[in-house]
Write an enzyme that holds these catalytic residues in place. Structure first.
Site, short mmCIF file in Angstrom:
data_model
loop_
_atom_site.label_atom_id
_atom_site.label_comp_id
_atom_site.label_asym_id
_atom_site.label_seq_id
_atom_site.Cartn_x
_atom_site.Cartn_y
_atom_site.Cartn_z
N SER A 1 -14.36 27.82 -40.68
CA SER A 1 -14.31 29.16 -40.67
C SER A 1 -13.82 29.80 -39.40
O SER A 1 -13.52 31.17 -39.54
CB SER A 1 -15.67 29.63 -40.96
OG SER A 1 -16.66 29.09 -39.98
N ASP B 1 -22.29 36.38 -35.47
CA ASP B 1 -23.47 35.82 -35.87
C ASP B 1 -24.11 34.49 -35.31
O ASP B 1 -23.72 34.24 -34.23
CB ASP B 1 -23.24 35.74 -37.52
CG ASP B 1 -22.15 34.58 -37.93
OD1 ASP B 1 -21.79 33.97 -37.04
OD2 ASP B 1 -21.81 34.80 -38.95
N HIS C 1 -20.52 32.30 -35.14
CA HIS C 1 -18.97 32.69 -35.08
C HIS C 1 -18.95 33.85 -33.81
O HIS C 1 -19.78 34.95 -33.93
CB HIS C 1 -18.66 33.26 -36.36
CG HIS C 1 -18.55 32.16 -37.36
ND1 HIS C 1 -19.75 32.45 -38.41
CD2 HIS C 1 -17.84 31.42 -37.76
CE1 HIS C 1 -19.51 31.36 -39.11
NE2 HIS C 1 -18.62 30.42 -38.84
#
Length: 341
Positions: free
Chosen positions: A38, A315, A318
């Site tokens: 991600s 978050d 990230h």
């Protein structure tokens, strides 16, 4: 005057070394192929699964959810911008729409993935699967050898493997050191395979400081300090990765084929800078995420800080758009040396 003269000599020697390195190493190019998790996924995450295609992701850029695990840009966007191109089209979007532009390259990265497959049902695209997709695209003649000769691969993966190890593989019979060695060896084989498929330059990111991610700084640390044990795991991994990359370059006979992007130290430096400048920001603590309400590991739309642009982490795992901007500023020096077009 004597001190000034020494400084000038050192500066001259540094300049000569930089020019020498530039002459020995071929520069980057406008085709970018991306593999990993991600931190580099820009839209391969499935739209029908709760996560990055839903609010509040994308708040800062582009203003709506677009598959990035942040309120804005991620590492891929900065590397592409550095190369002077747009972020390459996500592979899954290209599959859904054949008219998508693939001339900038393709992004095969898949949020939540790792070097090894995991048992998370929505995370099927391990590094092996991602490279298989790339291989298939090449067999379909999407890119010529000339395209590949002028291309760069960006690889950022491994953090999810450790998370999976500690949640589901604690019984791995040989323990964490053996797991780390096996993981790095597999990653090195993946890097070599990308090279053998024709990509001439492969940039692999080190693990970030895992102990500084909010997920590892929650109470009792109360987002005040990093977990040094988790950071030590990342450092050991990165040391082995550095040695593996050096060996790959030796075996390849070209010390510039495989390069390291030092994400670990770039993030540590960016966090330290954030702390230093905290008096001038609305968001005082870099380790405290913008998302203060997490539901099923995903940021809740009704649990977002007032100004995501002032946070460092969006978050639990990230960086925010602001965080990635800061990290990129500390990566630029190595990019200028290793990936300059």
């Amino acid at each position: 005057m004597e001190g000034k003269g020494v400084f000038q000599v050192v500066l001259l020697l540094f300049s000569i070394a930089a020019i020498s390195a530039a002459q020995k190493c071929p520069k980057g190019s406008p085709k970018l192929f991306v593999f990993g998790d991600s931190y580099v996924d820009t839209g391969n995450w499935p739209k029908n699964v709760s996560g990055t295609w839903k609010e509040p992701f994308g708040l800062t850029f582009p203003g709506k959810p677009d598959g990035r695990a942040s309120d804005g840009r991620v590492l891929t966007d900065h590397i592409a911008s550095f190369l002077g191109i747009e972020s390459p089209t996500p592979y899954q979007l290209m599959k859904d729409d054949a008219s998508k532009n693939t001339q900038q390259g393709l992004n095969f990265a898949y949020g939540g993935s790792g070097v090894f497959p995991t048992t998370w049902t929505w995370t099927i695209d391990s590094m092996t699967a991602q490279i298989n997709h790339f291989d298939q695209v090449l067999k379909e003649n999407e890119y010529s050898q000339r395209d590949l000769d002028n291309s760069i691969a960006l690889v950022s993966t491994g953090a999810n493997d450790y998370q999976f190890y500690f949640t589901a593989m604690k019984g791995f019979k040989d323990g964490l050191p053996a797991f780390t060695e096996r993981l790095v060896n597999e990653l090195a084989a993946d890097l070599q395979r990308i090279n053998h498929l024709g990509v001439k330059k492969i940039a692999v990111a080190t693990l970030p400081p895992l102990g500084c991610l909010p997920l590892n700084t929650i109470p009792p640390n109360s987002y005040q300090s990093c977990d040094e044990e988790a950071n030590k795991i990342a450092m050991i991994h990165n040391q082995l990765l550095q040695k593996a990359v050096e060996k790959l370059n030796t075996d390849d006979g070209n010390k510039c084929t495989f390069v390291i992007l030092d994400l670990y130290n770039a993030m540590v430096s960016a966090i330290a800078q954030f702390r230093q400048n905290a008096e001038n920001t609305e968001y005082k603590n870099p380790l405290q995420p913008c998302c203060f309400k997490i539901v099923d590991h995903i940021c809740s739309v009704d649990g977002v800080c007032a100004n995501p642009k002032s946070s460092f982490f969006f978050d639990l795992g990230h960086p925010s758009d602001n965080g990635w901007n800061a990290i990129y500023s500390f990566l630029q020096g190595s990019l200028n040396k290793d990936l300059r077009v």
